[in-house]
Scaffold this active site. Structure first.
Site, PDB file in Angstrom:
ATOM      1  N   THR A   1     -71.827 -34.989  42.502  1.00 38.20           N
ATOM      2  CA  THR A   1     -72.612 -34.760  41.131  1.00 38.20           C
ATOM      3  C   THR A   1     -74.434 -35.228  41.558  1.00 38.20           C
ATOM      4  OG1 THR A   1     -72.480 -37.218  40.827  1.00 38.20           O
ATOM      5  CG2 THR A   1     -71.127 -35.835  39.837  1.00 38.20           C
TER       6      THR A   1
ATOM      7  N   GLU B   1     -68.028 -33.115  36.741  1.00 44.14           N
ATOM      8  CA  GLU B   1     -66.571 -33.862  36.650  1.00 44.14           C
ATOM      9  C   GLU B   1     -65.978 -33.029  35.769  1.00 44.14           C
ATOM     10  OE1 GLU B   1     -69.833 -35.132  36.431  1.00 44.14           O
ATOM     11  OE2 GLU B   1     -69.751 -37.246  37.287  1.00 44.14           O
TER      12      GLU B   1
ATOM     13  N   LYS C   1     -83.026 -46.875  21.429  1.00 42.96           N
ATOM     14  CA  LYS C   1     -82.509 -47.524  20.279  1.00 42.96           C
ATOM     15  C   LYS C   1     -83.565 -48.390  19.310  1.00 42.96           C
ATOM     16  CE  LYS C   1     -77.830 -48.847  19.458  1.00 42.96           C
ATOM     17  NZ  LYS C   1     -76.624 -49.582  20.034  1.00 42.96           N
TER      18      LYS C   1
ATOM     19  N   TRP D   1     -80.127 -45.116  16.768  1.00 39.84           N
ATOM     20  CA  TRP D   1     -80.410 -44.042  17.864  1.00 39.84           C
ATOM     21  C   TRP D   1     -81.353 -42.938  17.538  1.00 39.84           C
ATOM     22  CZ3 TRP D   1     -74.743 -43.847  19.457  1.00 39.84           C
ATOM     23  CH2 TRP D   1     -74.564 -44.731  20.493  1.00 39.84           C
TER      24      TRP D   1
HETATM   25  P1  AMP Z   1     -74.316 -31.911  35.983  1.00 36.22           P
HETATM   26  O1  AMP Z   1     -72.946 -32.623  36.406  1.00 36.22           O
HETATM   27  O2  AMP Z   1     -75.266 -32.136  36.971  1.00 36.22           O
HETATM   28  O3  AMP Z   1     -74.031 -30.636  35.494  1.00 36.22           O
HETATM   29  O4  AMP Z   1     -74.728 -32.612  34.592  1.00 36.22           O
HETATM   30  C1  AMP Z   1     -73.899 -32.775  33.329  1.00 36.22           C
HETATM   31  C2  AMP Z   1     -75.051 -33.208  32.425  1.00 36.22           C
HETATM   32  O5  AMP Z   1     -75.944 -32.367  31.914  1.00 36.22           O
HETATM   33  C3  AMP Z   1     -74.176 -33.558  31.067  1.00 36.22           C
HETATM   34  O6  AMP Z   1     -73.394 -34.845  31.082  1.00 36.22           O
HETATM   35  C4  AMP Z   1     -75.242 -33.478  30.010  1.00 36.22           C
HETATM   36  O7  AMP Z   1     -75.968 -34.805  30.175  1.00 36.22           O
HETATM   37  C5  AMP Z   1     -76.098 -32.335  30.502  1.00 36.22           C
HETATM   38  N1  AMP Z   1     -75.863 -31.366  30.055  1.00 36.22           N
HETATM   39  C6  AMP Z   1     -75.211 -30.270  30.216  1.00 36.22           C
HETATM   40  N2  AMP Z   1     -75.202 -29.171  29.372  1.00 36.22           N
HETATM   41  C7  AMP Z   1     -75.976 -29.605  28.313  1.00 36.22           C
HETATM   42  C8  AMP Z   1     -76.414 -29.015  27.160  1.00 36.22           C
HETATM   43  N3  AMP Z   1     -75.913 -27.848  26.735  1.00 36.22           N
HETATM   44  N4  AMP Z   1     -77.195 -29.884  26.099  1.00 36.22           N
HETATM   45  C9  AMP Z   1     -77.531 -31.230  26.536  1.00 36.22           C
HETATM   46  N5  AMP Z   1     -77.272 -31.635  27.934  1.00 36.22           N
HETATM   47  C10 AMP Z   1     -76.471 -31.037  29.023  1.00 36.22           C
END
Ligand code: AMP
Length: 543
Positions: free
Chosen positions: A185, A331, A441, A446
């Protein structure tokens, strides 16, 4: 009593064998550093993947050994997916945009024995050579004629590595729970963490992706994954596209270039394309400037970050392209939700449909979701209650590679904590409102920084907007809007606040607006909120 069905393991080599048999003539078009249009067929891919598997076996790899890749989207990288993973090794895709120290960290942490790299990353690897002693063999994704000179010991060209190998190879009978791929990640905090996928998870994920209400992929499609092969397996496309026999177009190092994407889409007849919002901004801007329309593209899957409403609207109104927002995580292989309208929504007005489309999407079979409060009580699916989003399912990680539970990402009852905060409405549509670590917050309630950012981004004078929480004597925290003005445009604080007024709840209106030249990003292009909060640590809301 057990049923009487064959116990055929779900392994990725079965996808390749199916593709070879049923879709051998289907085309794969790639842009590479040395060829603007490389073309070959599925059957070529399959033969060369078998050659790579033979070469890796000859090199002396054992089951489960990791093979790293540092490469853009093209046919050789795709061959690596199958030649490595199908043979029982682990294909560890590495994000070349990470900081060099992170790249060295994850190569070492993964213990990559072999590393496949695009020629352009050789200077980077030469600098890291002293830190990545685990790598016994570098394989440069080119041929001998174009092989650059390098100070790396044990570097050969890919074509010479596989060239003399037979294209006959019997894929081993693996356990479907064997590891097949590894992806770290991007990590906004701490060291990157490795997510270790197994064959079963990837086959099931690909099955889910092709379904009509998900990505709806078919043999009639031509798919262009702008999302990199190093970012969560390009959202499963290497498996799902081959499962159905779709034509594939791989943009190589040119994935961020609007003109290249446009030319590929029109020239190759791309019907579906997938990527993060940033790349679509580049494509839409190019089309606007050049007065071009996307004539072939039917739909885009946009995820990885919230999709601004203005983007969905631009695709719809200017190009007649349907946007499917998706949400997921490294993940989660990555897919968790996808936004496609249900039967009872077909007759809604265009504007009402748009409102739904701005949500992250609805649950797909295979991923269970729930939202919970601070005491782990489940919250209602009413579209109003916000809570920490948790998931579980067969393509969601149960732990991180070599961390043995220390990351603490799971609840006691086995759900994965996404770190996102969300609402889920009565129809099952989930909307991300923030990240746990990113929530504002205010007075115990929120505020969604993402929603404020989205509205701010809709202002014509705004190039980029970010919202963070800053300390407030009465409300504990209040939102601060940080803006980069669009080139050649001007906008004042009052104009920004007037723009937001009426579009978001009154009490969400930022306390202040500051203009900056730069907003920090992670290597995958997300706003680095932690860094931004650090930059504004001394900031105080004007009295
Ligand atoms: P990654 O593991 O780098 O793909 O990041 C995943 C994270 O990207 C998620 O936990 C979200 O916080 C963010 N994310 C992915 N898709 C979206 C979406 N459609 N809208 C808002 N946040 C997103």
């Amino acid at each position: 009593m057990h049923g009487l069905m064959m116990d055929t393991p779900l392994v990725i080599s079965s996808i390749l064998r199916h593709a070879d048999r049923n879709h051998g003539e289907r085309e794969i078009v790639s842009v590479t550093a040395d060829n603007p249009r490389h073309r070959y067929r599925y059957s070529d891919l399959c033969g060369r993947a078998r050659q790579l598997a033979n070469a890796l076996a000859r090199f002396g790899l054992s089951r489960g050994d990791r093979v790293g890749t540092l490469a853009w989207n093209d046919y050789r990288h795709l061959e690596a997916y199958y030649g490595i993973g199908g043979a029982g090794y682990v294909c560890h895709t590495i994000n070349p945009r990470l900081f060099p120290e992170q790249i060295a960290f994850i190569i070492k942490h993964a213990g990559d024995r072999v590393l496949l790299t695009d020629p352009m990353f050789l200077p980077l690897l030469e600098k890291l050579a002293g830190h990545i002693g685990c790598v016994e063999q570098f394989i440069v994704l080119t041929d001998d004629a174009l092989m650059p000179s390098t100070t790396l010991a044990n570097a050969v060209s890919y074509e010479s590595f596989i060239g003399s190998e037979s294209s006959e190879y019997l894929w081993p009978e693996l356990d479907e729970k064997d590891a097949v791929a590894l992806c770290y990640t991007s990590g906004t905090t701490g060291d990157p963490k490795g997510v270790l996928y197994n064959h079963r998870s990837q086959v099931l994920h690909a099955y889910a992706c092709i379904a009509p209400d998900v990505m709806g992929l078919s043999s009639r499609d031509c798919v262009l994954p702008v999302v990199p092969l190093f970012h969560v397996n390009a959202w499963g496309i290497p498996y799902s596209a081959l499962m159905v026999g779709a034509k594939l177009v791989l943009p190589g190092p040119k994935m961020g270039d609007g003109e290249t994407l446009y030319t590929l889409m029109e020239g190759e007849g791309v019907t579906v394309s997938l990527g993060v919002p940033t790349v679509w901004m580049a494509l839409l801007q190019y089309c606007d400037k050049a007065g071009k329309r996307l004539n072939k593209l039917q739909r885009t899957v946009i995820g990885g970050a919230a999709v601004p409403e203005s983007m969905i609207r631009a695709f719809r109104d200017k190009h007649d392209v349907l946007v499917h927002q998706g949400w997921g995580m490294t993940e989660m292989s990555p897919l968790g939700t996808l936004n496609s309208l249900k039967a009872n929504m077909q007759e809604l007005s265009a504007e009402d449909k748009l409102k739904i489309q701005t949500k992250a999407g609805r649950g797909i079979y295979g991923v269970e979701m729930r939202i919970v409060d601070d005491e782990q009580n489940e919250l209602p699916w009413d579209g109003v209650a916000y809570g920490a989003l948790q998931v579980r399912g067969p393509w969601i990680c149960s732990d991180y590679f070599r961390l043995d539970g220390s990351a603490g990402a799971h609840t006691d009852d086995g759900w994965f904590e996404t770190g996102d905060v969300a609402t889920i409405d009565a129809e099952g549509f989930m909307a991300i409102t923030d990240r746990t670590k990113d929530v504002i917050k205010s007075g115990g309630e929120w505020i969604s920084s993402i929603e404020i950012e989205n509205v701010a981004m809709g202002h014509a004078s705004v190039a980029e907007a970010a919202v963070i929480g800053v300390p407030h004597p009465k409300w504990t925290e209040r939102p601060l809007l940080i803006v980069i003005k669009a080139e050649g445009k001007d906008v004042s604080k009052d104009e920004m606040l007037a723009w937001l007024d009426g579009k978001i709840a009154k009490w969400w209106l930022p306390e202040d607006v500051v203009f900056v030249d730069e907003i920090p990003h992670t290597a995958t292009g997300k706003i680095k909120k932690i860094e931004l909060r650090r930059q504004f640590a001394e900031y105080r809301i004007p009295a």
